[in-house]
Design a protein around this motif. Structure first.
Motif, PDB file in Angstrom:
ATOM      1  N   TYR A 153       0.850  -1.197   0.000  1.00 25.11           N
ATOM      2  CA  TYR A 153       0.000   0.000   0.000  1.00 25.11           C
ATOM      3  C   TYR A 153       0.881   1.241   0.000  1.00 25.11           C
ATOM      4  O   TYR A 153       1.872   1.299   0.740  1.00 25.11           O
ATOM      5  CB  TYR A 153      -0.923   0.026   1.223  1.00 25.11           C
TER       6      TYR A 153
ATOM      7  N   LYS B 289      -1.583   8.174  -1.762  1.00 28.38           N
ATOM      8  CA  LYS B 289      -1.643   8.754  -3.108  1.00 28.38           C
ATOM      9  C   LYS B 289      -0.873  10.077  -3.220  1.00 28.38           C
ATOM     10  O   LYS B 289      -0.578  10.520  -4.324  1.00 28.38           O
ATOM     11  CB  LYS B 289      -3.097   8.949  -3.538  1.00 28.38           C
TER      12      LYS B 289
ATOM     13  N   SER C 183      -1.606  10.853   3.900  1.00 32.14           N
ATOM     14  CA  SER C 183      -2.652  11.822   4.245  1.00 32.14           C
ATOM     15  C   SER C 183      -2.694  11.960   5.765  1.00 32.14           C
ATOM     16  O   SER C 183      -2.192  11.082   6.478  1.00 32.14           O
ATOM     17  CB  SER C 183      -4.004  11.345   3.709  1.00 32.14           C
ATOM     18  N   PRO C 184      -3.313  13.032   6.274  1.00 32.62           N
ATOM     19  CA  PRO C 184      -3.309  13.242   7.732  1.00 32.62           C
ATOM     20  C   PRO C 184      -3.983  12.106   8.505  1.00 32.62           C
ATOM     21  O   PRO C 184      -3.713  11.935   9.690  1.00 32.62           O
ATOM     22  CB  PRO C 184      -4.097  14.543   7.918  1.00 32.62           C
ATOM     23  N   ASP C 185      -4.851  11.361   7.842  1.00 36.60           N
ATOM     24  CA  ASP C 185      -5.552  10.276   8.541  1.00 36.60           C
ATOM     25  C   ASP C 185      -4.915   8.914   8.256  1.00 36.60           C
ATOM     26  O   ASP C 185      -5.559   7.884   8.418  1.00 36.60           O
ATOM     27  CB  ASP C 185      -7.038  10.262   8.174  1.00 36.60           C
ATOM     28  N   GLN C 186      -3.665   8.923   7.791  1.00 34.74           N
ATOM     29  CA  GLN C 186      -2.970   7.656   7.545  1.00 34.74           C
ATOM     30  C   GLN C 186      -1.744   7.541   8.449  1.00 34.74           C
ATOM     31  O   GLN C 186      -1.062   8.538   8.710  1.00 34.74           O
ATOM     32  CB  GLN C 186      -2.533   7.566   6.087  1.00 34.74           C
ATOM     33  N   ASP C 187      -1.485   6.325   8.905  1.00 35.61           N
ATOM     34  CA  ASP C 187      -0.279   6.057   9.682  1.00 35.61           C
ATOM     35  C   ASP C 187       0.150   4.618   9.431  1.00 35.61           C
ATOM     36  O   ASP C 187      -0.408   3.934   8.550  1.00 35.61           O
ATOM     37  CB  ASP C 187      -0.505   6.347  11.182  1.00 35.61           C
TER      38      ASP C 187
ATOM     39  N   ILE D  50      -0.406   1.993  11.052  1.00 39.66           N
ATOM     40  CA  ILE D  50      -1.479   1.015  11.264  1.00 39.66           C
ATOM     41  C   ILE D  50      -2.432   0.984  10.067  1.00 39.66           C
ATOM     42  O   ILE D  50      -2.764  -0.089   9.548  1.00 39.66           O
ATOM     43  CB  ILE D  50      -2.243   1.332  12.571  1.00 39.66           C
ATOM     44  N   THR D  51      -2.863   2.142   9.591  1.00 36.63           N
ATOM     45  CA  THR D  51      -3.853   2.147   8.500  1.00 36.63           C
ATOM     46  C   THR D  51      -3.256   1.546   7.233  1.00 36.63           C
ATOM     47  O   THR D  51      -3.921   0.794   6.514  1.00 36.63           O
ATOM     48  CB  THR D  51      -4.379   3.568   8.206  1.00 36.63           C
TER      49      THR D  51
ATOM     50  N   VAL E 259      -3.052  -2.251   7.518  1.00 33.67           N
ATOM     51  CA  VAL E 259      -4.352  -2.905   7.295  1.00 33.67           C
ATOM     52  C   VAL E 259      -4.627  -3.025   5.797  1.00 33.67           C
ATOM     53  O   VAL E 259      -4.999  -4.103   5.305  1.00 33.67           O
ATOM     54  CB  VAL E 259      -5.488  -2.119   7.990  1.00 33.67           C
ATOM     55  N   GLU E 260      -4.436  -1.946   5.051  1.00 33.20           N
ATOM     56  CA  GLU E 260      -4.739  -1.987   3.611  1.00 33.20           C
ATOM     57  C   GLU E 260      -3.831  -2.992   2.888  1.00 33.20           C
ATOM     58  O   GLU E 260      -4.300  -3.764   2.042  1.00 33.20           O
ATOM     59  CB  GLU E 260      -4.586  -0.597   2.992  1.00 33.20           C
TER      60      GLU E 260
ATOM     61  N   LEU F 274      -5.041  -6.515   3.739  1.00 37.94           N
ATOM     62  CA  LEU F 274      -6.278  -6.911   3.047  1.00 37.94           C
ATOM     63  C   LEU F 274      -5.954  -7.378   1.629  1.00 37.94           C
ATOM     64  O   LEU F 274      -6.565  -8.324   1.117  1.00 37.94           O
ATOM     65  CB  LEU F 274      -7.282  -5.747   3.042  1.00 37.94           C
ATOM     66  N   TYR F 275      -4.975  -6.720   0.982  1.00 36.73           N
ATOM     67  CA  TYR F 275      -4.544  -7.181  -0.350  1.00 36.73           C
ATOM     68  C   TYR F 275      -3.851  -8.548  -0.246  1.00 36.73           C
ATOM     69  O   TYR F 275      -4.045  -9.421  -1.089  1.00 36.73           O
ATOM     70  CB  TYR F 275      -3.594  -6.173  -0.991  1.00 36.73           C
TER      71      TYR F 275
ATOM     72  N   LYS G  70       1.793  20.557   6.715  1.00 37.75           N
ATOM     73  CA  LYS G  70       0.565  20.381   7.510  1.00 37.75           C
ATOM     74  C   LYS G  70       0.268  18.888   7.685  1.00 37.75           C
ATOM     75  O   LYS G  70       0.000  18.433   8.799  1.00 37.75           O
ATOM     76  CB  LYS G  70      -0.602  21.069   6.810  1.00 37.75           C
TER      77      LYS G  70
ATOM     78  N   PHE H 107      -9.275   1.874   5.502  1.00 34.11           N
ATOM     79  CA  PHE H 107      -9.098   1.953   6.951  1.00 34.11           C
ATOM     80  C   PHE H 107      -8.285   3.204   7.260  1.00 34.11           C
ATOM     81  O   PHE H 107      -7.170   3.353   6.742  1.00 34.11           O
ATOM     82  CB  PHE H 107      -8.375   0.694   7.433  1.00 34.11           C
TER      83      PHE H 107
ATOM     84  N   LYS I 200      -7.498   6.767  10.178  1.00 36.41           N
ATOM     85  CA  LYS I 200      -7.696   7.380  11.492  1.00 36.41           C
ATOM     86  C   LYS I 200      -8.939   8.262  11.397  1.00 36.41           C
ATOM     87  O   LYS I 200      -9.067   9.031  10.444  1.00 36.41           O
ATOM     88  CB  LYS I 200      -6.510   8.282  11.853  1.00 36.41           C
TER      89      LYS I 200
END
Lengths: 348, 129
Positions: free
Chosen positions: A10, A13, A45-49, A51-52, A55-56, A59-60, A339, B108, B110
């Motif tokens: 993963y 983008k 992206s700000p909501d990715q780390d 862990i995320t 997971v992706e 899943l692949y 940011k 998935f 945050k």
């Protein structure tokens, strides 16, 4: 026989070009592009780390493995950017894929080779018969201090591997590790950014350990570079893996398929594992692959994989690594990057 | 979000676990105790599909305090491929190019962090295919 039954990668983008970073710090972009052989890097992206992305990627890997996640006996995440200082990344990953509660879980850490450590341990646990499947992930949202040379390459990505005994996509023919105490790159507790010893990270660190591990494993199996279809080494930049490959006697065509850093950056624990996923996307039965990771501190894990006929059945069951890398990119400016990466100090 | 509430919702937030009525086949997300169609109390767990279609959306420009750094952002209703509709944030998209009917997939992500020292809440969001 033990080896890989499923794999996935993963990459976020967002991308930032070397020119955009060089513009802010008043440096010469071309000297970095030429010196490091890097064009752009991925940015979470700000909501990715870690862990995320883990997971992706997993899943692949599950799409390719086609196994019941409940049969996974170990979930190991290797990273140097675990979101929590105390609380494993693997617990979230195991829960997200439905592998809990009958599963062993741990987070691994060894700078950029934490992912290959997890792969190594999973292979051996499966080989010992302790479990049917083991899940190993290498993932990072790499840190590089603003203005430091690392900022041009520190990137984000994840690679996930499910190890098993049956229905292998690639058999692990041999493994070998090479490790010394070498302080070339580190991050002390409570420090936000890592420090490094500049040129000391080269010859006595990266090159010594990768060459030591590669020569060690080749000696064990009595093979030579010409026997391999592909080789992938840790990629702190685009230049080092090509140079170490040449020193060891590999040709450029053996290295190109797994070389991602010039367009992705250095994904630290994900680096050589992600290169391996790009190779598996294109590999054919009976191809031999040499993979050597490198983690500062310092050490290398080497693996020799032999691709099986099953590979062609699964390559298209999940997105391929280079398709993720090359498609659907969004270029961002340095302000947006700062940011997203939390580099801007705000009021409490 | 208090840790116990977050913990209780993990099967839905992480794995999109819904409940399928054993009586009439209706799928509920989140799960319910009694089927509103046939009144059955027997359900089996199903994982929802991770792709669907954007039914409607809006742009949030004055968000709750935990989401100010993300403003402006989109939330929408997405009908997943087994017919279940979910409310979700839509990310990694150009807000001017969102279209009703657009294909979406679940990722998935945050959702938010409770300050610098609190728990990190994870869950599903939608991204354009």
């Amino acid at each position: 026989m033990v080896g890989i039954v499923g794999y996935g990668a993963y990459i976020p983008k967002n991308r930032i070009k070397v020119e955009e970073i060089a513009k802010v710090w008043g440096t010469d972009a071309n000297s970095y592009k030429k010196g490091l052989f890097v064009e752009e890097k991925s940015v979470p992206s700000p909501d990715q780390d870690t862990i995320t992305m883990s997971v992706e990627a997993t899943l692949y890997a599950l799409k390719r493995a086609q196994i019941d996640p409940k049969k996974i006996g170990a979930v190991y995440v290797g990273s140097e950017s675990h979101p929590y200082a105390v609380k494993p990344s693997g617990t979230v990953l195991a829960e997200a894929i439905g592998a809990t509660p009958d599963v062993h879980c741990a987070d691994f850490e060894f700078a950029c080779k934490a992912g290959s450590e997890a792969m190594f341990v999973c292979l051996e646990l499966v080989r010992s018969g302790s479990m049917e499947y083991g899940l190993a992930v290498g993932a990072d949202t790499s840190q590089g201090a603003p203005g430091d040379a690392l900022e041009y390459t520190a990137a984000a990505g994840a690679a996930s591997f499910i190890m098993g005994k049956d229905n292998l996509l690639a058999e692990a023919i041999e493994t070998y590790s090479y490790m010394t105490d070498t302080p070339d790159f580190w991050r002390r507790e409570y420090q936000y950014y890592p420090r490094h010893a500049s040129r000391f990270t080269g010859e006595p660190a990266y090159f010594k350990h990768i060459i030591g591990a590669a020569k060690g494993i080749l000696k064990k199996v009595k093979l030579e570079p010409k026997d391999f279809k592909y080789a992938v080494f840790h990629q702190p930049n685009g230049k080092f893996p090509l140079k170490v490959g040449k020193i060891l006697g590999f040709k450029r065509e053996q290295l190109d398929t797994g070389l991602l850093c010039p367009w992705m950056g250095n994904t630290y624990s994900g680096s050589s594992p992600m290169g391996l996923t790009a190779i598996l996307d294109e590999a054919k039965p009976d191809d031999l692959i040499l993979m050597v990771s490198y983690g500062s501190g310092a050490g290398s894990d080497a693996f020799i994989w032999k691709v099986t006929p099953k590979i062609s059945e699964v390559q298209n069951k999940a997105p391929k690594t280079k398709d993720i890398l090359n498609n659907n990119k969004t270029y961002i400016d340095y302000g947006t990057y700062a940011k997203y990466r939390g580099k801007i100090r705000k009021a409490e | 979000m208090p840790a116990p509430k977050y913990w209780r919702e993990i099967p839905q937030r992480y794995r999109l676990e819904g409940a399928k009525c054993k009586g009439c086949g209706q799928v509920y997300f989140p799960p319910r105790l009694i089927c509103s169609s046939c009144k059955s109390r027997e359900f089996e767990m199903v994982n929802l599909q991770r792709e669907g279609e954007l039914l409607t959306y809006t742009i949030i420009r004055v968000p709750p305090s935990q989401f100010t750094d993300q403003s402006p952002y989109a939330i929408g209703i997405v009908e997943l491929d087994r017919g279940v509709k979910i409310l979700s944030q839509i990310v990694d998209c150009d807000l001017d190019k969102l279209e009703i009917g657009q294909r979406m997939r679940i990722e998935f992500r945050k959702i938010y962090s409770e300050g610098e020292a609190g728990i990190i809440c994870y869950g599903y969001k939608c991204v354009p295919v």
